[in-house]
Design a protein around this motif. Sequence first.
Motif, PDB file in Angstrom:
ATOM      1  N   CYS A  64       0.857  -1.188   0.000  1.00 14.01           N
ATOM      2  CA  CYS A  64       0.000   0.000   0.000  1.00 14.01           C
ATOM      3  C   CYS A  64       0.888   1.231   0.000  1.00 14.01           C
ATOM      4  O   CYS A  64       1.958   1.227   0.614  1.00 14.01           O
ATOM      5  CB  CYS A  64      -0.903  -0.004   1.230  1.00 14.01           C
ATOM      6  N   GLY A 146      -5.501   5.721   6.874  1.00 13.94           N
ATOM      7  CA  GLY A 146      -6.907   5.465   6.604  1.00 13.94           C
ATOM      8  C   GLY A 146      -7.541   4.581   7.657  1.00 13.94           C
ATOM      9  O   GLY A 146      -8.627   4.882   8.168  1.00 13.94           O
ATOM     10  N   CYS A 189     -10.598   0.393   4.557  1.00 21.57           N
ATOM     11  CA  CYS A 189     -10.183  -0.672   3.628  1.00 21.57           C
ATOM     12  C   CYS A 189     -10.592  -2.041   4.151  1.00 21.57           C
ATOM     13  O   CYS A 189      -9.754  -2.925   4.367  1.00 21.57           O
ATOM     14  CB  CYS A 189      -8.680  -0.626   3.361  1.00 21.57           C
ATOM     15  N   MET A 245     -14.267  -3.322   0.831  1.00 25.67           N
ATOM     16  CA  MET A 245     -14.313  -1.917   0.403  1.00 25.67           C
ATOM     17  C   MET A 245     -15.646  -1.244   0.706  1.00 25.67           C
ATOM     18  O   MET A 245     -15.906  -0.146   0.227  1.00 25.67           O
ATOM     19  CB  MET A 245     -14.024  -1.776  -1.098  1.00 25.67           C
ATOM     20  N   CYS A 276      -6.538  -2.299   8.247  1.00 29.50           N
ATOM     21  CA  CYS A 276      -7.031  -2.657   6.918  1.00 29.50           C
ATOM     22  C   CYS A 276      -6.628  -4.082   6.534  1.00 29.50           C
ATOM     23  O   CYS A 276      -5.886  -4.755   7.252  1.00 29.50           O
ATOM     24  CB  CYS A 276      -6.471  -1.675   5.894  1.00 29.50           C
ATOM     25  N   CYS A 377      -4.907  10.499  -3.803  1.00 25.91           N
ATOM     26  CA  CYS A 377      -3.767   9.567  -3.726  1.00 25.91           C
ATOM     27  C   CYS A 377      -2.513  10.305  -3.297  1.00 25.91           C
ATOM     28  O   CYS A 377      -2.245  11.420  -3.764  1.00 25.91           O
ATOM     29  CB  CYS A 377      -3.539   8.911  -5.091  1.00 25.91           C
ATOM     30  N   THR A 397      -6.460   7.046  -1.244  1.00 21.97           N
ATOM     31  CA  THR A 397      -6.588   7.368   0.170  1.00 21.97           C
ATOM     32  C   THR A 397      -8.067   7.529   0.513  1.00 21.97           C
ATOM     33  O   THR A 397      -8.931   7.555  -0.365  1.00 21.97           O
ATOM     34  CB  THR A 397      -5.816   8.653   0.520  1.00 21.97           C
ATOM     35  N   THR A 398      -8.369   7.623   1.809  1.00 24.95           N
ATOM     36  CA  THR A 398      -9.754   7.730   2.267  1.00 24.95           C
ATOM     37  C   THR A 398     -10.322   9.100   1.905  1.00 24.95           C
ATOM     38  O   THR A 398      -9.783  10.138   2.289  1.00 24.95           O
ATOM     39  CB  THR A 398      -9.830   7.527   3.787  1.00 24.95           C
ATOM     40  N   LYS A 421     -11.360   6.202  -2.045  1.00 26.11           N
ATOM     41  CA  LYS A 421     -11.912   4.990  -1.432  1.00 26.11           C
ATOM     42  C   LYS A 421     -12.787   5.373  -0.238  1.00 26.11           C
ATOM     43  O   LYS A 421     -12.586   6.418   0.385  1.00 26.11           O
ATOM     44  CB  LYS A 421     -10.805   4.033  -0.973  1.00 26.11           C
ATOM     45  N   GLY A 444      -8.893   0.119  -2.148  1.00 25.71           N
ATOM     46  CA  GLY A 444      -7.936   0.593  -1.158  1.00 25.71           C
ATOM     47  C   GLY A 444      -6.823  -0.410  -0.905  1.00 25.71           C
ATOM     48  O   GLY A 444      -7.070  -1.611  -0.786  1.00 25.71           O
TER      49      GLY A 444
END
Length: 513
Positions: A64, A146, A189, A245, A276, A377, A397-398, A421, A444
């Motif tokens: 990630c 996240g 995630c 997700m 996540c 991102c 990214t969140t 995401k 994610g």
Amino acid sequence: MNLEQFQQSMYELIVETSTNLPKDVRRAVKAAVVRENAGTSAAMSLNTITNNIQMADENVSPICQDTGMPTFKVKTPVGVNQLQLKQAIHEALVQATKDGKLRPNSVDSLTGENSGDNLGAGTPVIKFEQWEKDYIDARLILKGGGCENKNIQYSLPCELEGLGRAGRDLDGIRKCIMHSVYQAQGQGCSAGFIGVGIGGDRTTGYELAKEQLFRRVDDVNPNEQLRQLEEYVMEHANELGIGTMGFGGETTLLGCKVGVIHRLPASFFVSVAYNCWAFRRLGVQIHADTGEIQEWFYQDGEKISFDSAQSETEEAKSESRTFTLTAPITEEQIRELKVGDVVKITGRMYTGRDAIHKYLMDHDAPVDLNGQVIYHCGPVMLKDEQGNWHVKAAGPTTSIREEPYQGDIMKKFGIRAVIGKGGMGPKTLAALKEHGGVYLNAIGGAAQYYADCIKSVDGVDLMNFGIPEAMWHLQVEDFTAVVTMDSHGNSLHEHVDKSSLEKLSQFKEPVFS
């Protein structure tokens, strides 16, 4: 102690943790793949996740792009100089960042300046402990922002949405844990893992919760009450229907570990650390004299292959409509899209995270964003000897952090599509309907999968914000995401939230006395 060799061992631990998912975690992910209904968005997401895991292996690159807050737990024999070990860990961390195995993630909280090397006040986190054994036990967890943002702490007694009153007993604890899974939705995630700390004060409660994440996914709690609690949560959390997700599906939680410590009479905290699916934690046993690695933890057994599970999901093709878009995108094209559609983007897109969104509220954009695509991102980037930038990891990214800005920015600059995401809220949804925009949910944690879709870096603006927060100009090919918020007022995230809350309410009756 051979400090040079110890530093090399720490470098290897950092690289492996960032790029090689532990085998116990792989087993949990594979079980989710097998359990999921083929042809669904959740199945597609899991297929992307397993592809990403294998690509990270092959490329020796971050699983990630958010390589998180490096948190080390180090046990040393009596007499070992912990100050020297700390310095060696710092140097290994700097080298791993320079080599693109970690993203520079240490940001000054007052100035917003990124240190560029993952060092700074309070970072990394290193917790030392002495013990009577003659070797060093060093463990590392990389927990991204996240999922860190979905951590939650409850003070009992309290009232919980969907569950009613949670009292100061085992059943109240159960309700808190179930609520913690519900509130994370897809923003952390999912499918994820949780560590739970019962008791302590506000600080030690969270520390205990994160401590649980160092346990093996397949271990058994020696405390019978906690064992039953963990099993209950694992069975029923997956009945909430949040899914991978947050798309809905059969698997919402991959692991639950609970610990307990004493508390003050006036305080009763239940602390939950959410992690996540990209559960990056490894450990090593190190010789106290030579500094060499003697054993790896969490890596026993055969390495999991996802080939058979992937082929099963690939056989059942999704019934979703698929569209290919190239910026600049027209409003007419956007209005044609509906929740559930799959979109493949080819051409130009721009990254933009927290700093960019705040900046654009009060300034002109450095490029013409009319009809363009913004990608939430913060990539891992490396510059070669010729001065060209290369993307090493680039997952989403969140998005919910941009909720205060997103709708206004889309209307101000004419942006037609946003990729991220976890979905966004009512303000953004209203703006999408008014302006003619769409929210696309990428997978994610799939940083290698999406990095492979990026064919070149054509420029960058606002580098003063640091690499993760700069606006990168990317040329992409077949960058795939799912429409989860459309221009007709529909939101998959809103639907899953409501349906999972209804299911959560089914668990409000007492279970443990």
